[in-house]
Design a protein around this motif. Sequence first.
Motif, short mmCIF file in Angstrom:
data_model
loop_
_atom_site.label_atom_id
_atom_site.label_comp_id
_atom_site.label_asym_id
_atom_site.label_seq_id
_atom_site.Cartn_x
_atom_site.Cartn_y
_atom_site.Cartn_z
N ASP A 127 2.72 6.44 3.41
CA ASP A 127 2.95 6.96 1.75
C ASP A 127 2.19 8.11 1.95
O ASP A 127 0.90 7.91 1.85
CB ASP A 127 2.86 5.91 0.89
CG ASP A 127 3.50 6.61 -0.32
OD1 ASP A 127 3.63 7.74 -0.44
OD2 ASP A 127 3.76 5.47 -0.97
N THR A 171 10.24 10.05 -9.56
CA THR A 171 8.73 9.73 -10.08
C THR A 171 7.94 10.90 -9.97
O THR A 171 8.18 11.82 -9.26
CB THR A 171 8.10 8.70 -9.04
OG1 THR A 171 8.23 9.45 -7.74
CG2 THR A 171 9.13 7.17 -9.21
N ASN B 250 11.91 13.15 -0.07
CA ASN B 250 11.54 13.07 -1.61
C ASN B 250 12.67 12.36 -2.40
O ASN B 250 13.50 11.80 -1.72
CB ASN B 250 11.52 14.65 -1.75
CG ASN B 250 12.72 15.63 -1.47
OD1 ASN B 250 13.87 14.84 -1.48
ND2 ASN B 250 12.41 16.56 -0.97
N ALA B 251 12.47 12.69 -3.75
CA ALA B 251 13.36 12.03 -4.77
C ALA B 251 14.93 12.28 -4.51
O ALA B 251 15.74 11.45 -4.54
CB ALA B 251 13.05 11.98 -6.06
N LYS B 326 6.34 -0.65 -1.00
CA LYS B 326 7.25 0.51 -1.45
C LYS B 326 6.55 1.76 -1.66
O LYS B 326 5.26 1.82 -1.36
CB LYS B 326 7.44 0.00 -3.15
CG LYS B 326 8.57 -1.18 -3.24
CD LYS B 326 9.06 -1.11 -4.60
CE LYS B 326 9.80 -2.56 -4.59
NZ LYS B 326 9.08 -3.65 -4.98
N GLU B 327 7.38 2.97 -1.85
CA GLU B 327 6.69 4.32 -1.76
C GLU B 327 6.62 5.02 -3.13
O GLU B 327 7.52 4.57 -4.01
CB GLU B 327 7.55 5.13 -0.79
CG GLU B 327 7.76 4.51 0.60
CD GLU B 327 6.73 4.68 1.53
OE1 GLU B 327 6.20 5.82 1.75
OE2 GLU B 327 6.22 3.73 2.10
N ILE B 328 5.66 5.66 -3.16
CA ILE B 328 5.25 6.40 -4.46
C ILE B 328 6.42 7.28 -4.99
O ILE B 328 7.08 7.41 -6.15
CB ILE B 328 3.98 7.17 -4.55
CG1 ILE B 328 2.74 6.19 -4.49
CG2 ILE B 328 4.01 8.01 -5.70
CD1 ILE B 328 2.49 5.39 -5.63
N ARG B 329 7.01 8.13 -3.87
CA ARG B 329 8.06 9.03 -4.15
C ARG B 329 9.11 8.53 -4.47
O ARG B 329 9.99 9.12 -5.08
CB ARG B 329 7.95 10.04 -2.96
CG ARG B 329 8.70 9.30 -1.80
CD ARG B 329 8.72 10.35 -0.49
NE ARG B 329 9.19 9.55 0.52
CZ ARG B 329 8.53 8.62 1.14
NH1 ARG B 329 7.70 8.07 0.67
NH2 ARG B 329 9.29 8.00 2.08
N ILE B 330 9.49 7.06 -4.15
CA ILE B 330 10.86 6.40 -4.37
C ILE B 330 10.61 5.67 -5.70
O ILE B 330 11.31 5.88 -6.59
CB ILE B 330 11.34 5.53 -3.32
CG1 ILE B 330 11.56 6.62 -2.09
CG2 ILE B 330 12.27 4.89 -3.63
CD1 ILE B 330 11.50 5.74 -0.81
N GLY B 331 9.55 4.98 -5.55
CA GLY B 331 9.41 4.12 -7.02
C GLY B 331 10.01 2.93 -6.84
O GLY B 331 11.24 2.57 -6.04
#
Lengths: 188, 563
Positions: A127, A171, B250-251, B326-331
Amino acid sequence: MKNLWISLKFTLVMCMVLTIGYVLILRLVAAVASPNDGEAPVVELNGKVVGAANVGQRFTSSIYFWGRPSAVDYNGGGSGGSNKGTNNPEYLADVEARIDTFLKAHPYLERKEVPAEMVTASGSGLDPDISPRGAEVQIRRVAEARGMTEDQVREIVENTIQKPWMGLFGTYRVNVLKLNVALDEAQK
Amino acid sequence: MNTEILGVILQWVALVALSYPLGRYIAKVYKGERTWLDFMTPVEQWIYKVCGIHPEEEMNWKQFLKALLTVNVFWFVWGMVLLVCQGWLPLNPDGNGGQSPDLAFNTTISFMVNCNLQHYSGESGLTYFTQLFVIMLFQFVTAACGMAALAGIMKALAAKTTKTIGNFWVFMIKSVTRILMPLSLLVGILLVINGTPMSFDGKQSIETLEGNEQVISQGPTAAIVSIKQLGTNGGGYFGTNSSHPLENPNAFTNILECWSILILPMAMVWAVGFYIRRRKLAAWIYGVMLFAFTVGVCVSIPQEMGGNPRIDDMGIAQDLGSMEGKEIRIGSGASAMWGMVTTVTSNGSVNSMHDSQTPLSGMLQMLNMQINCWFGGVGVGWMNYFAFLIIAVFISGLMVGRTPEFLGKKVEAREMKIATLVVLMHPLLILVGTGISAAVAAIHPEIGWLNNPSFHGLSEMLYEYTSAAANNGSGFEGLSDNTPFWNISTGIALIMGRYFPIVGQVAIAGLLASKKYVPESAGTLKTDTFTFSLMTFVVVIIVAALSFFPALALGPIADYLSL
């Protein structure tokens, strides 16, 4: 038997059609329109490549912001998560230990301020991001280690925050590598 | 409003809105009507000529199935040979070796049946050559194979009385040239622009900011990711699939990839409606599926966004929800959404580690695959629902004292027997497999398969067989599954889970098609009504969900109660 013969010819023809009509077209688009000629996009500092923009790397020095724990120690050649269940006692002990380590490095924090994502491992182990909150709690440590003021560091953090897609969907996040490169550049 | 939730809502709306026009387009393709992709005609003509296919030749259902099974047997040989020999083949800049025979057996079968269960990691287990000419090739052609089977069934159901159900090869080729390839190209281009790699160079070696060496795997990723999603395949380019930041940067790409999973299965339901001119029936079927899917989403998202209660107990701030795996960019919200989308279809790609999701989300993922007909795989999902429709027609017919008819054809003992066998095979495969492996793990605890103790350990094994039998391919990846036991036993579940239903369902359609057409009358049981849709829903829940309830109670439910 006739079907088998068609199967062979069909499979070979499909390999060809897909190579020309799909793989090569995508390769051409990548050569023209992708960020780094179809390779993983990179970040540079002083003209030297210091990492892939989308792939997290390990930070342990106190002058840098840290990323999330990784089950594969940020091995870009073999991604992986911990795959620990929510109830696994061994896993919960690991998280407990990470909280203690994090608090030791940031003695000014209270326990309830520690963001859970900073003590839980990501899915890929690579990540590249932390949450804005995860960056916020590290500002004082980084500022002290670098001899900068907290406001200077905070400004750089705020400039690095990436908004959701079109400001609406997804996010808020901070790319740890880009943030650390911005810090190094500010102090050159 | 929370931007994570907005992202999820956008996905849902984009799916529902675009599935209708795409469904109409797909029906046109299989009917051979004019579409804007008619410039592909010369390419198709050329393929027919080279392969010796006579497009005007019609097949009866037995010939159709013979062609389908033959090409699958051929693919098995193709995959086995290339995977074992990949170390000596070109396009291998990282020097990866060949796969062991039992691993190659599992990999070949799993891609051949459109499942993509992976017991290896893409970075080290494959070469660029096999990524393209086994993995990517199979992702196109096996999806096309499922779509062709559905096209045959549509043709059988649309006709009043017929012996033939179309040409298998033509349906398969058109599925690639008119549907899968154009859509994949579009999605692939968007991925490439957003930074998903697409090159043939080997690993990048980089000195990091702190002076360590980091090696980064890359390659022709975008070409595989887009068809992986669109063909309900799910086999990731990298080991961690779409949670990998290069595969899903990315998102926006996350929304696009998640959309790509479900759009074709959703459109297929409409396509059937347009093809057989029963749009109202299609709307009811679509409604039942959408309802079941949305309920799952609405339960799973709060579970993940609410976080792990055991971590709350530690007194830290869990604002982003349960972020382990889980990944931050996905949430956490979009991760829960993906978990539902990938299991209602037979996709099985992941953007978070399902093993680490909260127990109820894990249970819903399993339940979706155990039911296996809420949208389902491209083509085959509708066919699974079709088997339940036949059973529901029969039961309702008996209940109200009418002759069981579906689309003007009498449903008789022979079709009912096939439908029942198809429906019961699924729980049999899953529960027997899990039972045997649980016994082995209990007798030999030193065998070390499980990554988690207790109830969650049972869930890992239950999930693996569920995923194999449903041809899904996701996993509770903590399970050490690259061993001969798992490679071979899941391989068998994969084969049975794919071909048994396809053969059964095509046979039912073929049998129905050859029967005399009975025009609708006052005595006909109407199938495009709320009552009948509810009836089908109940049949699905009773047959599928209840067979699995005891196993789920011992796994995820017990896990949840002990949180």
